[in-house]
Design a protein around this motif. Structure first.
Motif, PDB file in Angstrom:
ATOM      1  N   ILE A  76       0.857  -1.213  -0.043  1.00 32.56           N
ATOM      2  CA  ILE A  76       0.085   0.089  -0.145  1.00 32.56           C
ATOM      3  C   ILE A  76       1.161   1.409  -0.023  1.00 32.56           C
ATOM      4  O   ILE A  76       1.879   1.335   0.824  1.00 32.56           O
ATOM      5  CB  ILE A  76      -0.932   0.017   1.162  1.00 32.56           C
ATOM      6  CG1 ILE A  76      -1.894  -1.080   1.257  1.00 32.56           C
ATOM      7  CG2 ILE A  76      -1.773   1.315   1.214  1.00 32.56           C
ATOM      8  CD1 ILE A  76      -2.667  -1.214   2.649  1.00 32.56           C
ATOM      9  N   ILE A  77       0.347   2.285  -1.050  1.00 34.86           N
ATOM     10  CA  ILE A  77       1.360   3.411  -0.859  1.00 34.86           C
ATOM     11  C   ILE A  77       0.078   4.524  -0.808  1.00 34.86           C
ATOM     12  O   ILE A  77      -1.058   4.322  -0.954  1.00 34.86           O
ATOM     13  CB  ILE A  77       1.834   3.795  -2.345  1.00 34.86           C
ATOM     14  CG1 ILE A  77       1.069   3.930  -3.529  1.00 34.86           C
ATOM     15  CG2 ILE A  77       2.822   2.788  -2.593  1.00 34.86           C
ATOM     16  CD1 ILE A  77       1.396   4.530  -4.856  1.00 34.86           C
ATOM     17  N   TYR A  78       0.716   5.694  -0.172  1.00 34.18           N
ATOM     18  CA  TYR A  78       0.109   6.928   0.059  1.00 34.18           C
ATOM     19  C   TYR A  78       0.582   7.760  -1.447  1.00 34.18           C
ATOM     20  O   TYR A  78       1.717   8.127  -1.417  1.00 34.18           O
ATOM     21  CB  TYR A  78       0.315   7.682   1.279  1.00 34.18           C
ATOM     22  CG  TYR A  78      -0.650   8.981   1.310  1.00 34.18           C
ATOM     23  CD1 TYR A  78      -1.717   9.173   1.082  1.00 34.18           C
ATOM     24  CD2 TYR A  78       0.142  10.143   1.540  1.00 34.18           C
ATOM     25  CE1 TYR A  78      -2.483  10.296   1.040  1.00 34.18           C
ATOM     26  CE2 TYR A  78      -0.365  11.525   1.544  1.00 34.18           C
ATOM     27  CZ  TYR A  78      -1.703  11.455   1.293  1.00 34.18           C
ATOM     28  OH  TYR A  78      -2.402  12.731   1.318  1.00 34.18           O
ATOM     29  N   PHE A  79      -0.519   8.010  -2.373  1.00 37.03           N
ATOM     30  CA  PHE A  79      -0.143   8.591  -3.625  1.00 37.03           C
ATOM     31  C   PHE A  79      -0.521  10.233  -3.707  1.00 37.03           C
ATOM     32  O   PHE A  79      -1.353  10.527  -3.419  1.00 37.03           O
ATOM     33  CB  PHE A  79      -0.792   8.166  -4.547  1.00 37.03           C
ATOM     34  CG  PHE A  79      -0.565   8.489  -6.109  1.00 37.03           C
ATOM     35  CD1 PHE A  79       0.487   8.415  -6.540  1.00 37.03           C
ATOM     36  CD2 PHE A  79      -1.559   9.344  -6.607  1.00 37.03           C
ATOM     37  CE1 PHE A  79       1.141   8.865  -7.843  1.00 37.03           C
ATOM     38  CE2 PHE A  79      -1.252   9.686  -8.032  1.00 37.03           C
ATOM     39  CZ  PHE A  79      -0.169   9.549  -8.686  1.00 37.03           C
ATOM     40  N   ASN A  80       0.713  10.895  -3.538  1.00 37.22           N
ATOM     41  CA  ASN A  80       0.456  12.170  -3.212  1.00 37.22           C
ATOM     42  C   ASN A  80       1.658  13.059  -3.916  1.00 37.22           C
ATOM     43  O   ASN A  80       2.554  13.593  -3.176  1.00 37.22           O
ATOM     44  CB  ASN A  80       0.405  12.604  -1.704  1.00 37.22           C
ATOM     45  CG  ASN A  80      -0.104  14.080  -1.636  1.00 37.22           C
ATOM     46  OD1 ASN A  80      -0.967  14.543  -2.576  1.00 37.22           O
ATOM     47  ND2 ASN A  80       0.167  14.556  -0.521  1.00 37.22           N
ATOM     48  N   PRO A  81       1.810  12.972  -5.090  1.00 37.47           N
ATOM     49  CA  PRO A  81       2.745  13.695  -5.988  1.00 37.47           C
ATOM     50  C   PRO A  81       3.122  14.863  -5.619  1.00 37.47           C
ATOM     51  O   PRO A  81       2.380  15.778  -5.232  1.00 37.47           O
ATOM     52  CB  PRO A  81       2.433  13.584  -7.511  1.00 37.47           C
ATOM     53  CG  PRO A  81       1.256  12.466  -7.594  1.00 37.47           C
ATOM     54  CD  PRO A  81       0.776  12.684  -6.267  1.00 37.47           C
ATOM     55  N   SER A  82       4.374  15.441  -5.451  1.00 42.27           N
ATOM     56  CA  SER A  82       4.723  16.720  -4.886  1.00 42.27           C
ATOM     57  C   SER A  82       4.736  17.844  -6.085  1.00 42.27           C
ATOM     58  O   SER A  82       4.828  17.271  -7.263  1.00 42.27           O
ATOM     59  CB  SER A  82       6.398  16.800  -4.554  1.00 42.27           C
ATOM     60  OG  SER A  82       6.836  18.171  -4.701  1.00 42.27           O
ATOM     61  N   SER A  83       4.191  19.020  -6.146  1.00 40.53           N
ATOM     62  CA  SER A  83       4.186  19.765  -7.319  1.00 40.53           C
ATOM     63  C   SER A  83       6.045  20.342  -7.640  1.00 40.53           C
ATOM     64  O   SER A  83       5.890  20.887  -8.497  1.00 40.53           O
ATOM     65  CB  SER A  83       3.690  21.164  -6.874  1.00 40.53           C
ATOM     66  OG  SER A  83       3.856  21.788  -5.756  1.00 40.53           O
ATOM     67  N   ASP A  84       6.826  19.907  -6.812  1.00 43.77           N
ATOM     68  CA  ASP A  84       8.216  20.423  -7.035  1.00 43.77           C
ATOM     69  C   ASP A  84       8.910  19.138  -7.801  1.00 43.77           C
ATOM     70  O   ASP A  84       8.679  17.820  -7.472  1.00 43.77           O
ATOM     71  CB  ASP A  84       8.929  20.535  -5.683  1.00 43.77           C
ATOM     72  CG  ASP A  84       8.451  21.924  -5.021  1.00 43.77           C
ATOM     73  OD1 ASP A  84       7.868  22.705  -5.450  1.00 43.77           O
ATOM     74  OD2 ASP A  84       8.369  21.827  -3.692  1.00 43.77           O
ATOM     75  N   GLN A  85       9.700  19.625  -8.565  1.00 43.56           N
ATOM     76  CA  GLN A  85      10.779  18.689  -9.131  1.00 43.56           C
ATOM     77  C   GLN A  85      12.051  19.201  -9.704  1.00 43.56           C
ATOM     78  O   GLN A  85      12.237  20.397  -9.718  1.00 43.56           O
ATOM     79  CB  GLN A  85       9.992  17.798 -10.207  1.00 43.56           C
ATOM     80  CG  GLN A  85       9.843  18.960 -11.680  1.00 43.56           C
ATOM     81  CD  GLN A  85       9.036  18.310 -12.474  1.00 43.56           C
ATOM     82  OE1 GLN A  85       8.139  17.324 -12.279  1.00 43.56           O
ATOM     83  NE2 GLN A  85       9.109  18.523 -13.878  1.00 43.56           N
ATOM     84  N   GLN A  86      13.005  18.416  -9.565  1.00 43.92           N
ATOM     85  CA  GLN A  86      14.283  18.696 -10.091  1.00 43.92           C
ATOM     86  C   GLN A  86      14.622  17.816 -11.238  1.00 43.92           C
ATOM     87  O   GLN A  86      14.104  16.636 -11.456  1.00 43.92           O
ATOM     88  CB  GLN A  86      15.391  18.605  -8.834  1.00 43.92           C
ATOM     89  CG  GLN A  86      14.769  19.377  -7.697  1.00 43.92           C
ATOM     90  CD  GLN A  86      16.139  19.175  -6.695  1.00 43.92           C
ATOM     91  OE1 GLN A  86      16.868  18.455  -6.808  1.00 43.92           O
ATOM     92  NE2 GLN A  86      15.889  20.247  -5.653  1.00 43.92           N
ATOM     93  N   SER A  87      15.537  18.314 -12.002  1.00 44.21           N
ATOM     94  CA  SER A  87      16.074  17.271 -12.892  1.00 44.21           C
ATOM     95  C   SER A  87      17.779  17.208 -12.673  1.00 44.21           C
ATOM     96  O   SER A  87      18.458  18.050 -12.343  1.00 44.21           O
ATOM     97  CB  SER A  87      15.878  17.831 -14.507  1.00 44.21           C
ATOM     98  OG  SER A  87      16.389  19.043 -14.547  1.00 44.21           O
TER      99      SER A  87
END
Length: 90
Positions: A76-87
């Motif tokens: 089971i995961i809590y799916f809550n993508p961040s609005s931040d990202q880096q490359s």
């Protein structure tokens, strides 16, 4: 890459062809999948393979580093993508 990791991210719950309606998990949801084997408490990232998730921080050339959730149990995961990202840099 940046083009496929922007905007609203969901998890498809079924396979469909382009234009067909489908069930999708949206952010803020708990998701169970019996095939998963996550480490409990692990941070999950958008995977380096399109459409996947992974526990390790992506390190490939021009990879996107984006937290998408957390492992609550191995299945089971809590799916809550961040609005931040880096490359990463090539």
């Amino acid at each position: 890459d940046v083009a496929t990791c922007n905007g609203l991210i969901g998890i498809a719950l079924e396979a469909k062809t382009d234009g067909e309606a489908m069930l999708v998990v949206l952010p803020g949801s708990f998701v169970r999948d019996e095939s998963w084997g996550w480490t409990v408490g692990a941070t999950l990232y958008a995977g380096e393979t399109l459409g996947s998730m992974q526990e390790a921080i992506p390190v490939g050339a021009d990879a996107i580093i984006k937290v998408v959730g957390f492992a609550v149990t191995a299945k089971i995961i809590y799916f809550n993508p961040s609005s931040d990202q880096q490359s990463t840099v090539a």
